[in-house]
Design an enzyme around this catalytic site. Structure first.
Site, PDB file in Angstrom:
ATOM      1  N   GLU A 124       0.817  -1.218   0.000  1.00  0.00           N
ATOM      2  CA  GLU A 124       0.000   0.000   0.000  1.00  0.00           C
ATOM      3  C   GLU A 124       0.852   1.270   0.000  1.00  0.00           C
ATOM      4  OE1 GLU A 124      -3.106  -0.156  -0.616  1.00  0.00           O
ATOM      5  OE2 GLU A 124      -3.233  -2.327  -0.392  1.00  0.00           O
ATOM      6  N   ASP A 215      -0.603  -0.303  -9.491  1.00  0.00           N
ATOM      7  CA  ASP A 215      -1.284  -1.595  -9.542  1.00  0.00           C
ATOM      8  C   ASP A 215      -1.351  -2.130 -10.963  1.00  0.00           C
ATOM      9  OD1 ASP A 215      -1.690  -1.201  -6.867  1.00  0.00           O
ATOM     10  OD2 ASP A 215      -3.821  -0.723  -7.034  1.00  0.00           O
TER      11      ASP A 215
END
Length: 262
Positions: A124, A215
């Site tokens: 993250e 991502d």
């Protein structure tokens, strides 16, 4: 001629226990198709992180993906990144668990792919300065974090085109700024906008490196991204633009970028 190195780092992750159908759809829409396109552009290298929970699923359900990755790795077109095995927020677990999970995943990747990873993905992209010591204790040499952290430390955008050394009690870690600008232009702006941004950096800096890290699901799983990237051809046009400008724009892995500016 002014030149620049570009790192394309993709992060693929599926949480432990996610439905098989959801993960397989991501494989069909993103993880597999980007390898199909990379195979057509052997001069374009990427840096890839797959979380441990995702790789475990792949080994059981899509072993052909592992074999394909091995081919890309062996010819130097893909560099694997490590990280904590189960993708925890590192600030939320004890230091011994951070180190243990990173070491465990490094060993798992070594056994599966026959390589020893030297870089890692921060889950993250949550960063704390004390992570540097834990990461180096686990055998990792370099990583990337949002360029926001560098700007918050007082650096300007013009100073974010290479890696910096950070330390914890004398343990040094190489750390690259992950460009917010590139995360917005890739894959949402026309490829030429990214090319012109990189051209400006190349013209004004010596031996710069620009890093895009985001991502992998942006390329096929996110809403409308499959049609945008593949059906409408954005990703092919982007790769084509990179190749058209390869005289001054070199796409490299994170490890190659470390070697080029060390």
């Amino acid at each position: 001629m002014a030149s620049i190195k570009l790192v394309l780092a993709l992060h693929n992750h599926q949480p432990v226990g996610n439905f098989d159908g959801v993960i397989d759809a991501a494989y069909q829409d993103a993880y597999g198709p980007i390898l199909d396109l990379l195979a057509e552009y052997p001069e374009i290298a990427i840096t890839l992180h797959c979380s441990g929970s995702l790789i475990e699923w792949v080994v059981e359900h899509r072993p052909e993906y592992v074999e394909r990755l091995k081919g890309f790795i062996q010819r130097g077109q893909i560099e694997l990144l490590g990280g904590p095995f189960f993708e925890p927020i590192m600030a939320a677990i004890p230091r011994r668990d951070r180190v243990g999970q990173i070491k465990a995943y490094t060993e798992y990747l070594r056994q599966l792919f026959g390589v020893t990873v030297r870089g890692m993905w921060i889950p993250e992209r949550v960063w704390e300065p004390t992570f540097a010591g834990d990461i180096t204790d686990a055998g990792i040499d370099y990583t990337l974090v949002d360029d926001f952290h560098f700007r918050s430390a007082g650096l300007s955008d013009d100073e974010l085109h290479g890696y910096y050394l950070t330390e914890d009690e004398g343990r040094l870690l190489k750390i690259f700024p992950d460009s917010e600008k590139l995360r917005y232009t890739i894959p949402y702006a026309e490829p030429q906008e990214t090319i012109e941004h990189l051209r400006q950096i190349a013209a004004n800096h010596v031996n710069p490196v620009a890093v895009f890290g985001d991502d992998g699901e942006k390329f096929g799983v996110w809403p409308d991204s499959k049609q945008h990237c593949y059906t409408n051809g954005w990703l092919r046009r982007f790769f084509g633009a990179l190749m058209e400008n390869r005289e001054w724009l070199q796409v490299v892995t994170l490890g190659q970028a470390v070697q080029s500016v060390s």
